[in-house]
Design a protein around this motif. Structure first.
Motif, PDB file in Angstrom:
ATOM      1  N   ILE A  92      18.100 -48.592 -12.650  1.00 38.33           N
ATOM      2  CA  ILE A  92      17.231 -49.591 -12.971  1.00 38.33           C
ATOM      3  C   ILE A  92      16.604 -50.429 -12.004  1.00 38.33           C
ATOM      4  N   ALA A  93      15.336 -50.460 -12.211  1.00 39.02           N
ATOM      5  CA  ALA A  93      14.408 -51.089 -11.344  1.00 39.02           C
ATOM      6  C   ALA A  93      13.661 -52.065 -11.999  1.00 39.02           C
ATOM      7  N   VAL A  94      13.266 -52.854 -11.150  1.00 38.96           N
ATOM      8  CA  VAL A  94      12.659 -54.185 -11.718  1.00 38.96           C
ATOM      9  C   VAL A  94      11.322 -54.796 -10.834  1.00 38.96           C
ATOM     10  N   TYR A  95      10.526 -54.896 -11.682  1.00 38.40           N
ATOM     11  CA  TYR A  95       8.911 -55.330 -10.891  1.00 38.40           C
ATOM     12  C   TYR A  95       8.744 -56.641 -11.108  1.00 38.40           C
ATOM     13  N   THR A  96       8.130 -57.408 -10.312  1.00 42.87           N
ATOM     14  CA  THR A  96       8.011 -58.985 -10.700  1.00 42.87           C
ATOM     15  C   THR A  96       6.760 -59.297  -9.788  1.00 42.87           C
ATOM     16  N   THR A  97       6.046 -60.611 -10.396  1.00 43.50           N
ATOM     17  CA  THR A  97       4.873 -60.837  -9.771  1.00 43.50           C
ATOM     18  C   THR A  97       5.555 -61.790  -8.736  1.00 43.50           C
ATOM     19  N   HIS A  98       6.498 -62.543  -8.637  1.00 45.72           N
ATOM     20  CA  HIS A  98       6.872 -63.333  -7.737  1.00 45.72           C
ATOM     21  C   HIS A  98       7.309 -62.736  -6.598  1.00 45.72           C
ATOM     22  N   LYS A  99       7.446 -63.533  -5.711  1.00 45.70           N
ATOM     23  CA  LYS A  99       7.805 -63.047  -4.036  1.00 45.70           C
ATOM     24  C   LYS A  99       9.370 -62.558  -4.286  1.00 45.70           C
ATOM     25  N   THR A 100       9.580 -61.675  -3.555  1.00 45.91           N
ATOM     26  CA  THR A 100      11.234 -61.051  -3.436  1.00 45.91           C
ATOM     27  C   THR A 100      11.980 -61.984  -3.440  1.00 45.91           C
ATOM     28  N   LYS A 101      12.220 -62.890  -2.628  1.00 45.34           N
ATOM     29  CA  LYS A 101      13.118 -63.817  -2.235  1.00 45.34           C
ATOM     30  C   LYS A 101      13.404 -64.572  -3.720  1.00 45.34           C
ATOM     31  N   ARG A 102      12.123 -65.218  -4.136  1.00 42.63           N
ATOM     32  CA  ARG A 102      12.496 -65.982  -5.342  1.00 42.63           C
ATOM     33  C   ARG A 102      12.822 -65.138  -6.496  1.00 42.63           C
ATOM     34  N   ALA A 103      12.377 -63.876  -6.663  1.00 42.34           N
ATOM     35  CA  ALA A 103      12.953 -63.083  -7.562  1.00 42.34           C
ATOM     36  C   ALA A 103      14.216 -62.780  -7.587  1.00 42.34           C
ATOM     37  N   ILE A 104      14.844 -62.748  -6.381  1.00 43.77           N
ATOM     38  CA  ILE A 104      16.520 -62.408  -6.304  1.00 43.77           C
ATOM     39  C   ILE A 104      17.159 -63.696  -6.662  1.00 43.77           C
ATOM     40  N   GLN A 105      16.443 -65.016  -6.507  1.00 41.69           N
ATOM     41  CA  GLN A 105      17.167 -66.044  -6.822  1.00 41.69           C
ATOM     42  C   GLN A 105      16.945 -66.219  -8.413  1.00 41.69           C
ATOM     43  N   TYR A 106      16.233 -65.807  -9.266  1.00 37.34           N
ATOM     44  CA  TYR A 106      16.152 -65.675 -10.605  1.00 37.34           C
ATOM     45  C   TYR A 106      17.355 -64.883 -10.895  1.00 37.34           C
ATOM     46  N   LEU A 107      17.246 -63.610 -10.376  1.00 34.04           N
ATOM     47  CA  LEU A 107      18.584 -62.730 -10.830  1.00 34.04           C
ATOM     48  C   LEU A 107      19.678 -63.057 -10.560  1.00 34.04           C
ATOM     49  N   GLN A 108      19.916 -63.816  -9.343  1.00 34.18           N
ATOM     50  CA  GLN A 108      21.179 -64.617  -9.056  1.00 34.18           C
ATOM     51  C   GLN A 108      21.485 -65.495 -10.227  1.00 34.18           C
ATOM     52  N   LEU A 109      20.644 -66.296 -10.707  1.00 36.48           N
ATOM     53  CA  LEU A 109      20.983 -67.382 -11.304  1.00 36.48           C
ATOM     54  C   LEU A 109      21.584 -66.769 -12.992  1.00 36.48           C
ATOM     55  N   THR A 110      20.674 -65.640 -13.183  1.00 37.40           N
ATOM     56  CA  THR A 110      21.139 -65.160 -14.401  1.00 37.40           C
ATOM     57  C   THR A 110      22.325 -63.893 -14.348  1.00 37.40           C
ATOM     58  N   GLY A 111      22.632 -63.893 -13.258  1.00 32.41           N
ATOM     59  CA  GLY A 111      23.792 -62.635 -13.233  1.00 32.41           C
ATOM     60  C   GLY A 111      23.374 -61.311 -13.238  1.00 32.41           C
TER      61      GLY A 111
END
Length: 505
Positions: free
Chosen positions: A110-129
């Protein structure tokens, strides 16, 4: 682009964080649309969807490009959006957890692409488990060429060591589809803000509504041919399990000597049996379905009615539920310095409550542009413009007074110190040369102006006529006036250059 696509033997699946896994693009659009309405501009879902692909360039040609610099607007959007999501972290699209679990069971990377900065994307992923459930993340700060260039997807496949032919791209905007086509990967289009165009439909393997439908596609892809033969065999999805079983038993008895038909009967039975089982599970899920809301402030099309955004019930004072450290996934070893932000949810109390109200209205799509607010903003803008004009006028008067002061001081010094300067030949030569040079500059500048105007309007005197044959002012007074004007111009230019350098620093 036409090439063979399949959902068989998929080893890597690529999602987008924004609109694919999480409902971020919709919140972004609400923020953008609300801001556009403030400036009496109408933003559409379709146009905003075409802007998606790269965080650093998405607002370069927006409706606000002449009003708010793209980088500043993007920074404001991302900051406010993150503050909002910290208060309401459940923004996963329905069926995301089930689809990811299915991919894990089938050993799909499973790979994920985001337009956000990597650090912010990880924070989103952490918040949503979801952080621990993905294998690869590529952010908008990767310095790769933005979509629709295929470099981002190409690097993802290389990092996972999987060929594009064994990769499934789950796209939710057009530039992602184009990039996947250039890489000759398999593509599913899952609408987010806009429905699939005819061009998109012709470029993808399948168009799905949500993650649950993608899972169904993987589950039942091997039975695609069954639909063609089921009417002949008398089986369909409307049968209950008992009727379906009885029909299968009769067919097996009837065609017991034909191995091919027996295989087809068993395959068809298994297909509809799985559908019935899946329908049962979906019905159970719907019983516990969470509350949804539609964008009531927008004109609802048939597509928009299907695309609802999950929202939590708002408690008075925006009281948040207690969130334990377990809800924020721990980062891998070696990433502690980057992601030591355990105050992600604790610091939200420092936000101005009024600002929270505004954010929730804007991002939820409930913000209304009231006439009074618009009038107030227009009045404020007029006051700012008036204030700026007043400041410019005051600065101009100040520069003029400085010019008059310098000329006045020079004249006094020239009269009082004339004999002293004349007694020192070298100093007298320097002062005389400076005075003549300055008068020469005045003669060239104002001579050009007066003589040019005189050539067009003969009623305006030439420079020599105005200076030496003026019946109202002496030549000395005219030269002093010109000196004051020239000094005023020089001082204004120098101050402007200094302010420009100061602001850039």
């Amino acid at each position: 682009m036409f090439y063979s696509q399949t959902c068989e033997n998929i080893q890597l699946i690529v999602f987008t964080l924004d609109g694919g896994l999480l409902d971020i693009n919709r919140l972004r659009y609400n923020y953008y649309r609300s801001t556009c309405e403030t400036y009496h501009k109408n933003a559409s879902r379709e146009e905003f969807s075409k802007m998606l692909g790269n965080m650093n360039t998405m607002y370069d040609h927006s409706l606000l490009e002449d009003i708010i610099p793209a980088k500043e607007f993007n920074k404001a959007v991302e900051k406010d959006l993150f503050e909002y999501i910290k208060l309401k972290p459940s923004i996963k699209r329905e069926g995301v957890d089930e689809l990811i679990q299915y991919c894990k069971q089938k050993n799909m990377k499973i790979a994920v692409y985001t337009t956000h900065k990597t650090k912010r994307a990880i924070q989103y992923l952490q918040l949503t488990g979801l952080y621990e459930k993905i294998d690869f993340l590529i952010g908008g700060d990767s310095h790769l060429k933005p979509l629709p260039h295929c470099q981002m997807l190409e690097v993802t496949c290389q990092q996972m060591d999987i060929e594009p032919s064994h990769t499934m791209i789950v796209a939710n905007f057009e530039s992602m589809v184009e990039a996947a086509n250039k890489l000759l990967a398999n593509v599913i289009y899952m609408p987010d803000l806009s429905s699939a165009t005819e061009k998109i439909k012709a470029s993808v393997y399948k168009v799905t509504k949500n993650p649950l439908e993608i899972m169904n596609m993987f589950l039942f892809s091997k039975y695609d041919s069954v639909e063609m033969f089921s009417p002949i065999l008398g089986m369909n999805a409307n049968m209950d399990l008992d009727t379906l079983t009885q029909t299968r038993d009769k067919l097996l008895e009837k065609y017991k000597d034909d191995e091919q038909l027996i295989g087809l009967v068993n395959k068809t039975y298994a297909y509809f049996n799985e559908i019935l089982l899946k329908q049962f599970l979906i019905d159970e899920l719907e019983k516990n379905e969470k509350k949804h809301f539609a964008f009531d402030d927008e004109e609802e099309t048939a597509f928009e009615k299907k695309q609802n955004v999950e929202i939590f019930e708002e408690k008075e004072g925006f009281e948040k539920e207690e969130i334990t450290n377990k809800e924020i996934e721990k980062p891998h070893e070696g990433e502690t310095n980057i992601f030591q932000e355990q105050s992600i949810l604790k610091n939200t109390t420092s936000i101005d409550p009024k600002r929270i109200n505004e954010l929730m209205d804007i991002i939820n799509g409930d913000a209304e542009v009231e006439e009074e607010n618009v009038t107030e903003k227009v009045d404020e803008e007029k006051k700012e413009i008036k204030k700026d004009k007043t400041n410019i006028f005051i600065r101009a008067i100040y520069n003029l007074l400085i010019s008059i002061f310098f000329v006045f001081v020079f004249m006094i010094c020239r009269v009082v110190l004339r004999d002293s300067i004349a007694s020192i030949p070298t100093l007298d030569l320097i002062v005389t040369a400076l005075e003549k040079g300055y008068l020469k500059v005045i003669e060239i500048l104002f001579g050009f102006i007066f003589n040019s105007i005189h050539s067009v309007f003969t009623s305006v005197p030439t420079y020599n006529m105005f200076v030496y044959h003026n019946s109202y002012l002496s030549s000395m007074a005219v030269l002093c006036l010109f000196s004051i004007i020239l000094l005023f111009i020089i001082i204004s230019i120098l101050k402007g250059i200094i302010c420009l350098i100061w602001n850039n620093d």
